[in-house]
Design a protein around this motif. Structure first.
Motif, mmCIF file in Angstrom:
data_model
loop_
_atom_site.group_PDB
_atom_site.id
_atom_site.type_symbol
_atom_site.label_atom_id
_atom_site.label_comp_id
_atom_site.label_asym_id
_atom_site.label_seq_id
_atom_site.Cartn_x
_atom_site.Cartn_y
_atom_site.Cartn_z
ATOM 1 N N PRO A 184 0.795 -1.237 0.000
ATOM 2 C CA PRO A 184 0.000 0.000 0.000
ATOM 3 C C PRO A 184 0.824 1.281 0.000
ATOM 4 C CG PRO A 184 -0.968 -1.603 1.479
ATOM 5 C CD PRO A 184 0.344 -2.183 1.026
ATOM 6 N N ASP A 185 1.967 1.289 0.699
ATOM 7 C CA ASP A 185 2.763 2.521 0.786
ATOM 8 C C ASP A 185 4.205 2.343 0.332
ATOM 9 O OD1 ASP A 185 3.542 0.876 2.803
ATOM 10 O OD2 ASP A 185 3.540 2.409 4.375
ATOM 11 N N THR A 186 4.528 1.161 -0.200
ATOM 12 C CA THR A 186 5.929 0.882 -0.526
ATOM 13 C C THR A 186 6.028 0.015 -1.780
ATOM 14 O OG1 THR A 186 6.430 0.870 1.839
ATOM 15 C CG2 THR A 186 8.133 0.012 0.373
ATOM 16 N N LEU A 187 7.075 0.258 -2.559
ATOM 17 C CA LEU A 187 7.424 -0.584 -3.699
ATOM 18 C C LEU A 187 8.793 -1.195 -3.405
ATOM 19 C CD1 LEU A 187 6.453 1.783 -6.667
ATOM 20 C CD2 LEU A 187 5.103 -0.083 -5.697
ATOM 21 N N VAL A 188 8.901 -2.520 -3.547
ATOM 22 C CA VAL A 188 10.143 -3.218 -3.224
ATOM 23 C C VAL A 188 10.603 -4.007 -4.445
ATOM 24 C CG1 VAL A 188 11.254 -4.906 -1.726
ATOM 25 C CG2 VAL A 188 9.460 -3.418 -0.805
ATOM 26 N N LEU A 189 11.879 -3.824 -4.818
ATOM 27 C CA LEU A 189 12.482 -4.574 -5.915
ATOM 28 C C LEU A 189 13.330 -5.692 -5.327
ATOM 29 C CD1 LEU A 189 13.516 -1.654 -8.282
ATOM 30 C CD2 LEU A 189 11.721 -3.337 -8.685
ATOM 31 N N VAL A 190 13.153 -6.903 -5.868
ATOM 32 C CA VAL A 190 13.825 -8.085 -5.336
ATOM 33 C C VAL A 190 14.480 -8.852 -6.472
ATOM 34 C CG1 VAL A 190 13.511 -10.269 -4.093
ATOM 35 C CG2 VAL A 190 12.172 -8.257 -3.440
ATOM 36 N N ALA A 191 15.720 -9.323 -6.243
ATOM 37 C CA ALA A 191 16.434 -10.160 -7.207
ATOM 38 C C ALA A 191 16.889 -11.429 -6.506
ATOM 39 C CB ALA A 191 17.644 -9.407 -7.776
ATOM 40 N N ASP A 192 16.404 -12.576 -6.985
ATOM 41 C CA ASP A 192 16.763 -13.864 -6.389
ATOM 42 C C ASP A 192 16.526 -13.887 -4.883
ATOM 43 O OD1 ASP A 192 17.497 -14.785 -8.872
ATOM 44 O OD2 ASP A 192 19.622 -14.324 -8.599
ATOM 45 N N GLY A 193 15.412 -13.312 -4.463
ATOM 46 C CA GLY A 193 15.068 -13.330 -3.046
ATOM 47 C C GLY A 193 15.766 -12.284 -2.212
ATOM 48 N N VAL A 194 16.611 -11.439 -2.837
ATOM 49 C CA VAL A 194 17.347 -10.402 -2.117
ATOM 50 C C VAL A 194 16.758 -9.037 -2.441
ATOM 51 C CG1 VAL A 194 19.588 -9.311 -1.744
ATOM 52 C CG2 VAL A 194 19.454 -11.772 -2.154
ATOM 53 N N GLU A 195 16.375 -8.281 -1.431
ATOM 54 C CA GLU A 195 15.851 -6.941 -1.651
ATOM 55 C C GLU A 195 16.976 -6.024 -2.112
ATOM 56 O OE1 GLU A 195 14.337 -3.223 1.035
ATOM 57 O OE2 GLU A 195 13.448 -5.176 1.514
ATOM 58 N N VAL A 196 16.764 -5.363 -3.245
ATOM 59 C CA VAL A 196 17.804 -4.489 -3.786
ATOM 60 C C VAL A 196 17.396 -3.026 -3.769
ATOM 61 C CG1 VAL A 196 18.742 -6.303 -5.247
ATOM 62 C CG2 VAL A 196 16.959 -4.803 -6.154
ATOM 63 N N ALA A 197 16.101 -2.739 -3.617
ATOM 64 C CA ALA A 197 15.659 -1.345 -3.575
ATOM 65 C C ALA A 197 14.288 -1.268 -2.920
ATOM 66 C CB ALA A 197 15.608 -0.745 -4.977
ATOM 67 N N ARG A 198 14.048 -0.155 -2.265
ATOM 68 C CA ARG A 198 12.754 0.086 -1.608
ATOM 69 C C ARG A 198 12.411 1.571 -1.772
ATOM 70 N NH1 ARG A 198 9.679 -2.047 2.816
ATOM 71 N NH2 ARG A 198 11.048 -3.868 2.760
ATOM 72 N N HIS A 199 11.229 1.841 -2.258
ATOM 73 C CA HIS A 199 10.807 3.223 -2.477
ATOM 74 C C HIS A 199 9.423 3.444 -1.893
ATOM 75 C CE1 HIS A 199 14.065 4.194 -5.304
ATOM 76 N NE2 HIS A 199 13.925 2.972 -5.756
ATOM 77 N N SER A 200 9.210 4.648 -1.366
ATOM 78 C CA SER A 200 7.878 5.022 -0.909
ATOM 79 C C SER A 200 6.965 5.170 -2.118
ATOM 80 C CB SER A 200 7.926 6.338 -0.127
ATOM 81 O OG SER A 200 8.722 6.195 1.034
ATOM 82 N N ARG A 201 5.744 4.748 -1.971
ATOM 83 C CA ARG A 201 4.799 4.773 -3.082
ATOM 84 C C ARG A 201 4.066 6.110 -3.123
ATOM 85 N NH1 ARG A 201 0.189 0.094 -4.160
ATOM 86 N NH2 ARG A 201 -0.393 0.762 -6.272
ATOM 87 N N SER A 202 3.882 6.639 -4.331
ATOM 88 C CA SER A 202 3.159 7.889 -4.507
ATOM 89 C C SER A 202 2.096 7.687 -5.578
ATOM 90 C CB SER A 202 4.101 9.019 -4.913
ATOM 91 O OG SER A 202 3.365 10.188 -5.217
ATOM 92 N N PHE A 203 0.911 8.235 -5.373
ATOM 93 C CA PHE A 203 -0.181 8.095 -6.323
ATOM 94 C C PHE A 203 -0.388 9.366 -7.143
ATOM 95 C CE2 PHE A 203 -0.936 5.054 -2.956
ATOM 96 C CZ PHE A 203 -1.237 3.896 -3.661
ATOM 97 N N GLU A 204 0.525 10.334 -6.985
ATOM 98 C CA GLU A 204 0.448 11.553 -7.777
ATOM 99 C C GLU A 204 1.127 11.340 -9.121
ATOM 100 O OE1 GLU A 204 1.408 15.198 -5.724
ATOM 101 O OE2 GLU A 204 1.392 14.138 -3.807
ATOM 102 N N ARG A 205 0.655 12.034 -10.119
ATOM 103 C CA ARG A 205 1.195 11.875 -11.467
ATOM 104 C C ARG A 205 2.286 12.906 -11.753
ATOM 105 N NH1 ARG A 205 -3.966 10.704 -15.501
ATOM 106 N NH2 ARG A 205 -4.727 8.813 -14.450
ATOM 107 N N HIS A 206 3.098 12.544 -12.754
ATOM 108 C CA HIS A 206 4.114 13.445 -13.299
ATOM 109 C C HIS A 206 5.142 13.865 -12.240
ATOM 110 C CE1 HIS A 206 1.385 13.497 -16.632
ATOM 111 N NE2 HIS A 206 0.449 14.151 -15.945
#
Length: 233
Positions: free
Chosen positions: A14-36
């Motif tokens: 709901p508030d976070t986007l997480v990028l994972v490679a082979d089960g290892v978290e490589v990046a985490r960003h706060s989620r935003s619903f605003e455009r541009h």
């Protein structure tokens, strides 16, 4: 940038986007619903500037760095290879901790010694109080624990307090005596060691010979000491 040519999976919360490679978290960003809008985390791009230092100059993510690091970058870019020098400082962030490097940069700027070596030397406690995990055993760089970072920052802040106290003392002494702190120090050495040579004065002050020679010349011009030719010369 740390995982080239690898497939990443995106985990959406709901508030976070997480990028994972082979089960290892490589990046985490706060989620935003605003455009541009574009959001950056400059620390994710440190690996990039280690191999491509020029990306620092126009890299949008690095405009979000703490102000003190941007100021340090401005000073380093005045010199040849400034991009590479700043990249060396940033490469220490994952190992020594952002807060440690931030305080070290503040100390270096206050002392007007904005070299990469000086900044990294000021942050040395973080390197001597921890062991770095071998790269082969983990995809992610080992990060200092909160306790290690807090201890290092505490030491640096105490050093900063001592440095500023000494600096204030020298300024007050210069105003009262009309001499700089270094000149007073050199004068005290000459007083305690009459007939001292410039080479020995440099060693006593822990400075280079040209610096000691300039200090002695300034004292001679003010008739505070006199120069005599060595009979053995």
């Amino acid at each position: 940038m740390v995982f080239p040519h690898e497939r990443l999976s995106l985990r959406v919360y709901p508030d976070t986007l997480v990028l994972v490679a082979d089960g290892v978290e490589v990046a985490r960003h706060s989620r935003s619903f605003e455009r541009h809008l574009t959001f950056f985390d400059w620390q994710y791009d440190i690996a990039l500037v280690e191999t491509t230092p020029g990306a620092l100059r126009n890299g949008a993510p690095f405009k979000a760095m703490p102000e003190v690091l941007q100021t340090l970058q401005h000073h380093l870019l005045r010199h040849a290879g400034g991009d590479r020098l700043m990249a060396q400082v940033l490469a220490a962030v994952p190992v020594r901790g952002l807060e440690t490097l931030r305080v070290a940069a503040e100390l270096a700027l206050e002392a007007r010694r904005t070299s990469t070596e000086h900044v990294l030397n000021l942050s040395w406690p973080a390197m001597t109080t921890r062991k770095t995990a071998p790269r082969a055993t983990s995809r992610k760089r080992a990060e200092p624990s909160p306790a290690e970072t807090d201890g290092t920052v505490r030491v640096l802040r105490q050093f900063r307090l001592v440095f500023n106290t000494v600096k204030t003392h020298f300024q007050q002494m210069e105003k009262r005596a009309g001499l700089g702190g270094a000149q007073v120090w050199a004068l005290s050495v000459v007083r305690d060691r009459p007939g001292i040579r410039v080479n020995d004065l440099a060693r006593a002050l822990d400075v280079r010979q040209p610096t000691a020679s300039n200090l002695a010349k300034a004292l001679i011009e003010q008739d505070l000491i006199e120069a005599r030719k060595d009979e053995h010369d």
